[in-house]
Scaffold this motif. Structure first.
Motif, PDB file in Angstrom:
ATOM      1  N   LYS A   1     -17.115  37.214  62.048  1.00 46.44           N
ATOM      2  CA  LYS A   1     -17.554  38.360  61.245  1.00 46.44           C
ATOM      3  C   LYS A   1     -17.450  37.993  59.773  1.00 46.44           C
ATOM      4  O   LYS A   1     -16.467  37.429  59.330  1.00 46.44           O
ATOM      5  CB  LYS A   1     -16.696  39.581  61.535  1.00 46.44           C
ATOM      6  N   ASN A   2     -18.486  38.311  59.041  1.00 47.60           N
ATOM      7  CA  ASN A   2     -18.502  38.042  57.611  1.00 47.60           C
ATOM      8  C   ASN A   2     -18.132  39.291  56.837  1.00 47.60           C
ATOM      9  O   ASN A   2     -18.421  40.403  57.255  1.00 47.60           O
ATOM     10  CB  ASN A   2     -19.895  37.582  57.163  1.00 47.60           C
ATOM     11  N   ASN A   3     -17.497  39.066  55.720  1.00 49.61           N
ATOM     12  CA  ASN A   3     -17.257  40.140  54.776  1.00 49.61           C
ATOM     13  C   ASN A   3     -18.434  40.184  53.811  1.00 49.61           C
ATOM     14  O   ASN A   3     -19.251  39.279  53.790  1.00 49.61           O
ATOM     15  CB  ASN A   3     -15.955  39.894  54.006  1.00 49.61           C
ATOM     16  N   GLU A   4     -18.486  41.242  53.009  1.00 55.22           N
ATOM     17  CA  GLU A   4     -19.569  41.400  52.038  1.00 55.22           C
ATOM     18  C   GLU A   4     -18.992  41.820  50.702  1.00 55.22           C
ATOM     19  O   GLU A   4     -18.033  42.595  50.654  1.00 55.22           O
ATOM     20  CB  GLU A   4     -20.538  42.501  52.485  1.00 55.22           C
ATOM     21  N   ILE A   5     -19.595  41.323  49.626  1.00 54.15           N
ATOM     22  CA  ILE A   5     -19.320  41.879  48.304  1.00 54.15           C
ATOM     23  C   ILE A   5     -20.402  42.916  48.051  1.00 54.15           C
ATOM     24  O   ILE A   5     -21.596  42.605  48.112  1.00 54.15           O
ATOM     25  CB  ILE A   5     -19.364  40.828  47.187  1.00 54.15           C
TER      26      ILE A   5
ATOM     27  N   GLY B   1     -27.951  52.570  44.164  1.00 53.12           N
ATOM     28  CA  GLY B   1     -26.550  52.859  43.887  1.00 53.12           C
ATOM     29  C   GLY B   1     -25.596  51.756  44.287  1.00 53.12           C
ATOM     30  O   GLY B   1     -24.471  51.698  43.817  1.00 53.12           O
ATOM     31  N   LYS B   2     -26.037  50.893  45.189  1.00 52.68           N
ATOM     32  CA  LYS B   2     -25.201  49.768  45.614  1.00 52.68           C
ATOM     33  C   LYS B   2     -26.055  48.733  46.319  1.00 52.68           C
ATOM     34  O   LYS B   2     -27.173  49.022  46.746  1.00 52.68           O
ATOM     35  CB  LYS B   2     -24.066  50.228  46.528  1.00 52.68           C
ATOM     36  N   CYS B   3     -25.496  47.514  46.429  1.00 57.02           N
ATOM     37  CA  CYS B   3     -26.219  46.430  47.086  1.00 57.02           C
ATOM     38  C   CYS B   3     -25.210  45.365  47.511  1.00 57.02           C
ATOM     39  O   CYS B   3     -24.297  45.032  46.753  1.00 57.02           O
ATOM     40  CB  CYS B   3     -27.230  45.813  46.118  1.00 57.02           C
ATOM     41  N   THR B   4     -25.388  44.842  48.719  1.00 50.98           N
ATOM     42  CA  THR B   4     -24.593  43.691  49.138  1.00 50.98           C
ATOM     43  C   THR B   4     -25.146  42.477  48.408  1.00 50.98           C
ATOM     44  O   THR B   4     -26.323  42.151  48.538  1.00 50.98           O
ATOM     45  CB  THR B   4     -24.685  43.475  50.664  1.00 50.98           C
ATOM     46  N   VAL B   5     -24.290  41.816  47.623  1.00 47.46           N
ATOM     47  CA  VAL B   5     -24.751  40.696  46.805  1.00 47.46           C
ATOM     48  C   VAL B   5     -24.310  39.344  47.350  1.00 47.46           C
ATOM     49  O   VAL B   5     -24.842  38.311  46.944  1.00 47.46           O
ATOM     50  CB  VAL B   5     -24.309  40.844  45.332  1.00 47.46           C
ATOM     51  N   LYS B   6     -23.344  39.328  48.277  1.00 43.44           N
ATOM     52  CA  LYS B   6     -22.898  38.062  48.858  1.00 43.44           C
ATOM     53  C   LYS B   6     -22.170  38.364  50.158  1.00 43.44           C
ATOM     54  O   LYS B   6     -21.424  39.331  50.253  1.00 43.44           O
ATOM     55  CB  LYS B   6     -21.950  37.343  47.883  1.00 43.44           C
ATOM     56  N   THR B   7     -22.413  37.535  51.166  1.00 35.97           N
ATOM     57  CA  THR B   7     -21.683  37.647  52.424  1.00 35.97           C
ATOM     58  C   THR B   7     -21.004  36.317  52.705  1.00 35.97           C
ATOM     59  O   THR B   7     -21.451  35.263  52.249  1.00 35.97           O
ATOM     60  CB  THR B   7     -22.620  37.996  53.604  1.00 35.97           C
ATOM     61  N   GLY B   8     -19.922  36.379  53.453  1.00 34.24           N
ATOM     62  CA  GLY B   8     -19.222  35.149  53.800  1.00 34.24           C
ATOM     63  C   GLY B   8     -17.788  35.424  54.184  1.00 34.24           C
ATOM     64  O   GLY B   8     -17.396  36.564  54.447  1.00 34.24           O
ATOM     65  N   GLU B   9     -17.004  34.363  54.195  1.00 33.60           N
ATOM     66  CA  GLU B   9     -15.601  34.486  54.538  1.00 33.60           C
ATOM     67  C   GLU B   9     -14.833  35.070  53.356  1.00 33.60           C
ATOM     68  O   GLU B   9     -15.152  34.811  52.191  1.00 33.60           O
ATOM     69  CB  GLU B   9     -15.031  33.126  54.915  1.00 33.60           C
ATOM     70  N   TYR B  10     -13.804  35.831  53.669  1.00 33.79           N
ATOM     71  CA  TYR B  10     -13.036  36.527  52.636  1.00 33.79           C
ATOM     72  C   TYR B  10     -12.516  35.564  51.572  1.00 33.79           C
ATOM     73  O   TYR B  10     -12.562  35.870  50.379  1.00 33.79           O
ATOM     74  CB  TYR B  10     -11.865  37.279  53.288  1.00 33.79           C
TER      75      TYR B  10
ATOM     76  N   LEU C   1     -16.780  39.128  39.173  1.00 34.68           N
ATOM     77  CA  LEU C   1     -17.618  40.303  38.916  1.00 34.68           C
ATOM     78  C   LEU C   1     -16.795  41.395  38.233  1.00 34.68           C
ATOM     79  O   LEU C   1     -17.238  42.006  37.259  1.00 34.68           O
ATOM     80  CB  LEU C   1     -18.220  40.836  40.218  1.00 34.68           C
ATOM     81  N   LEU C   2     -15.587  41.620  38.737  1.00 33.34           N
ATOM     82  CA  LEU C   2     -14.723  42.648  38.171  1.00 33.34           C
ATOM     83  C   LEU C   2     -14.302  42.295  36.748  1.00 33.34           C
ATOM     84  O   LEU C   2     -14.292  43.157  35.863  1.00 33.34           O
ATOM     85  CB  LEU C   2     -13.498  42.856  39.064  1.00 33.34           C
ATOM     86  N   GLN C   3     -13.975  41.027  36.519  1.00 33.19           N
ATOM     87  CA  GLN C   3     -13.573  40.589  35.184  1.00 33.19           C
ATOM     88  C   GLN C   3     -14.720  40.747  34.175  1.00 33.19           C
ATOM     89  O   GLN C   3     -14.477  40.933  32.981  1.00 33.19           O
ATOM     90  CB  GLN C   3     -13.101  39.138  35.215  1.00 33.19           C
ATOM     91  N   ALA C   4     -15.950  40.689  34.670  1.00 34.92           N
ATOM     92  CA  ALA C   4     -17.117  40.857  33.801  1.00 34.92           C
ATOM     93  C   ALA C   4     -17.445  42.336  33.574  1.00 34.92           C
ATOM     94  O   ALA C   4     -18.436  42.653  32.919  1.00 34.92           O
ATOM     95  CB  ALA C   4     -18.322  40.132  34.400  1.00 34.92           C
ATOM     96  N   GLY C   5     -16.641  43.213  34.146  1.00 33.49           N
ATOM     97  CA  GLY C   5     -16.841  44.645  33.920  1.00 33.49           C
ATOM     98  C   GLY C   5     -17.737  45.327  34.929  1.00 33.49           C
ATOM     99  O   GLY C   5     -18.113  46.484  34.747  1.00 33.49           O
ATOM    100  N   LEU C   6     -18.095  44.618  36.005  1.00 29.58           N
ATOM    101  CA  LEU C   6     -18.935  45.220  37.033  1.00 29.58           C
ATOM    102  C   LEU C   6     -18.054  45.927  38.052  1.00 29.58           C
ATOM    103  O   LEU C   6     -16.860  45.647  38.171  1.00 29.58           O
ATOM    104  CB  LEU C   6     -19.793  44.164  37.716  1.00 29.58           C
ATOM    105  N   SER C   7     -18.649  46.815  38.812  1.00 28.55           N
ATOM    106  CA  SER C   7     -17.942  47.548  39.857  1.00 28.55           C
ATOM    107  C   SER C   7     -18.340  46.963  41.204  1.00 28.55           C
ATOM    108  O   SER C   7     -19.496  47.072  41.622  1.00 28.55           O
ATOM    109  CB  SER C   7     -18.313  49.029  39.773  1.00 28.55           C
ATOM    110  N   ALA C   8     -17.360  46.333  41.884  1.00 25.68           N
ATOM    111  CA  ALA C   8     -17.657  45.675  43.150  1.00 25.68           C
ATOM    112  C   ALA C   8     -16.422  45.707  44.048  1.00 25.68           C
ATOM    113  O   ALA C   8     -15.296  45.868  43.563  1.00 25.68           O
ATOM    114  CB  ALA C   8     -18.091  44.229  42.905  1.00 25.68           C
ATOM    115  N   GLU C   9     -16.650  45.537  45.330  1.00 23.56           N
ATOM    116  CA  GLU C   9     -15.545  45.439  46.287  1.00 23.56           C
ATOM    117  C   GLU C   9     -15.962  44.584  47.471  1.00 23.56           C
ATOM    118  O   GLU C   9     -17.156  44.422  47.741  1.00 23.56           O
ATOM    119  CB  GLU C   9     -15.078  46.806  46.754  1.00 23.56           C
ATOM    120  N   ILE C  10     -14.979  44.064  48.163  1.00 29.26           N
ATOM    121  CA  ILE C  10     -15.223  43.309  49.395  1.00 29.26           C
ATOM    122  C   ILE C  10     -14.999  44.255  50.567  1.00 29.26           C
ATOM    123  O   ILE C  10     -13.978  44.939  50.641  1.00 29.26           O
ATOM    124  CB  ILE C  10     -14.263  42.103  49.516  1.00 29.26           C
ATOM    125  N   ILE C  11     -15.983  44.297  51.451  1.00 25.47           N
ATOM    126  CA  ILE C  11     -15.840  45.143  52.658  1.00 25.47           C
ATOM    127  C   ILE C  11     -15.959  44.271  53.890  1.00 25.47           C
ATOM    128  O   ILE C  11     -16.442  43.161  53.830  1.00 25.47           O
ATOM    129  CB  ILE C  11     -16.847  46.304  52.703  1.00 25.47           C
TER     130      ILE C  11
END
Length: 91
Positions: free
Chosen positions: A19-23, A62-71, A81-91
Motif C-alpha cells: 500500500k502506498n501513502n500519498e502526499i 481544493g486538494k490534489c494528490t501530488v506524490k505517492t509512494g512509501e512513507y 512542502l510545509l517548510q515552503a509554506g504550503l499546506s500538505a499532509e501524508i495520508i
C-alpha cells in the motif's frame, strides 16, 4: 483451484502488502501559482507540466494528490512542502 485463480489471489495479496501513502496538497489563499509550481518541482521531482497541472487541480478542487509512494520517501518531501509554506499532509 485453477492456476489462474492462484495467480490472481497471489497478485491481490501483493497489492495489499504494498500500500502506498500519498502526499495531499491543499489549496490556500496565500501562495502564488508560481511558488506552488516551483515547490512541487523541487520537493516532488515534478516536471513543470506536472506541477502546473497539480496547482490548477488544487486551485479548483481544493486538494490534489501530488506524490505517492512509501512513507519513508514521502516524509522529507512533505516536510519541504510545509517548510515552503504550503499546506500538505501524508495520508
Amino acid at each position: 483451484m485453477s492456476t489462474q485463480e492462484e495467480i490472481k489471489e497471489e497478485v491481490l495479496t501483493l497489492e495489499d502488502v504494498q500500500k502506498n501513502n500519498e502526499i495531499v496538497l491543499y489549496n490556500d489563499d496565500v501562495n502564488t501559482f508560481d511558488h506552488v509550481i516551483q515547490t512541487l518541482i523541487y520537493a516532488c521531482d515534478h516536471t513543470a507540466e506536472q506541477a502546473e497541472q497539480c496547482s490548477i487541480i488544487v486551485h479548483y478542487k481544493g486538494k490534489c494528490t501530488v506524490k505517492t509512494g512509501e512513507y519513508e520517501d514521502l516524509k522529507p518531501r512533505c516536510s519541504k512542502l510545509l517548510q515552503a509554506g504550503l499546506s500538505a499532509e501524508i495520508i
